[in-house]
Write a protein that holds these residues in place. Sequence first.
Motif, PDB file in Angstrom:
ATOM      1  N   TYR A  78      -4.869   2.515  17.869  1.00  0.00           N
ATOM      2  CA  TYR A  78      -4.924   3.639  18.804  1.00  0.00           C
ATOM      3  C   TYR A  78      -5.702   4.809  18.214  1.00  0.00           C
ATOM      4  CZ  TYR A  78      -3.752   6.891  22.455  1.00  0.00           C
ATOM      5  OH  TYR A  78      -3.850   7.789  23.484  1.00  0.00           O
ATOM      6  N   ASP A 105       0.250   1.926  14.057  1.00  0.00           N
ATOM      7  CA  ASP A 105       0.519   1.872  15.494  1.00  0.00           C
ATOM      8  C   ASP A 105       2.009   1.870  15.815  1.00  0.00           C
ATOM      9  OD1 ASP A 105      -2.163   1.809  16.549  1.00  0.00           O
ATOM     10  OD2 ASP A 105      -2.348  -0.179  15.661  1.00  0.00           O
ATOM     11  N   ASP A 154       2.079  -1.698  22.199  1.00  0.00           N
ATOM     12  CA  ASP A 154       1.441  -1.115  21.016  1.00  0.00           C
ATOM     13  C   ASP A 154       1.648  -1.949  19.759  1.00  0.00           C
ATOM     14  OD1 ASP A 154       0.603   0.956  22.608  1.00  0.00           O
ATOM     15  OD2 ASP A 154       2.081   2.401  21.891  1.00  0.00           O
ATOM     16  N   GLY A 157      -5.949   1.500  26.180  1.00  0.00           N
ATOM     17  CA  GLY A 157      -7.014   1.431  25.186  1.00  0.00           C
ATOM     18  C   GLY A 157      -7.746   0.109  25.203  1.00  0.00           C
ATOM     19  N   ASN A 208      -1.270   2.674  23.731  1.00  0.00           N
ATOM     20  CA  ASN A 208      -2.425   1.779  23.721  1.00  0.00           C
ATOM     21  C   ASN A 208      -2.325   0.710  24.794  1.00  0.00           C
ATOM     22  OD1 ASN A 208      -4.756   0.430  23.064  1.00  0.00           O
ATOM     23  ND2 ASN A 208      -4.079  -0.237  21.047  1.00  0.00           N
TER      24      ASN A 208
END
Length: 307
Positions: A98, A68, A279, A204, A139
């Motif tokens: 992700y 990530d 993230d 996400g 994300n």
Amino acid sequence: MNANALVVINPKASKGKGEIKAKRISEYFKEAGWNCTVAYTQGIGHAEKLAKSGAENGFKTIIAAGGDGTVNEVINGIMRSGKEVDMGIIPVGRGNDYAWIAGIPNDWKKASDIIINGTTHKTDVGHAKGTVADKYFLNGMGFGFEPMVNFQAQEYKHLNGMASYVTAFLHILMNPPKGYEVSMSLDGGEIKRFKTQQISLNNGRRMGSSFLMTPKAEIDDGLFDYMFTNRLYKGLGLIGLVFKFFRGAMVSDKENFSYGNTKKVVLDVFGTGIVSHVDGEEFERSGNHFEIEILPAAVSLYRPDKK
């Protein structure tokens, strides 16, 4: 097909096997008729520079081969280049949240096949401006409890994936954040002031390999999903709440959590600043003012068609 690709990879990724995997990936793409160049990262922030330079120098596809953190740096490089570039992801790292969300398999050959044979889908990108930091993310962004767990997990050198995050989760439970007094405005609306220990603002659904922080989120709907705790908790009460993160059970628990959608958030923190990540990577250790917005369909990402 954009068969002119730059692969950005950490040679030490995958427990030191990153360089070997990079050669295999390059050969695999070459066999498929792609002109594939490998660029090795040399430290924090280097993947962003490589991706930005690659986009500015004519690469039409830039592939983040890593976890990530690498994915986050590559999207920052692409966005800061201002170029129209297709992005690919080949999971070669400890945390691959992700990739999981986007439906990209952990097997590098299968992930490569999506790029070689697949099509791109327009995907949303988040943009966060903090007290001093300014970053893009794919994300999500977290404040309070969750980034504390992320940062603790990164301290473990011999644990990967879910094991590192669960261990970190238990560690932080022993000394949880006392809480923050914040004010929040969603889409320029009413400013709400409250006390909380955790705020999530995501494209996400999953963070930390196991925590479903925003279980209804979609990466291409032009919206963030937000979630925050409604008040301060401690002891067994906090443990009970946090375990709901594993199941994504916050949506129906309206007493303890707030959940919804937004395009833009303005967040102010009173007194001691709040710890934050994007993230899974550090954003600010102690920030007091944040402006976060969604950039709909901002990047073309190689990922499977929705079933």
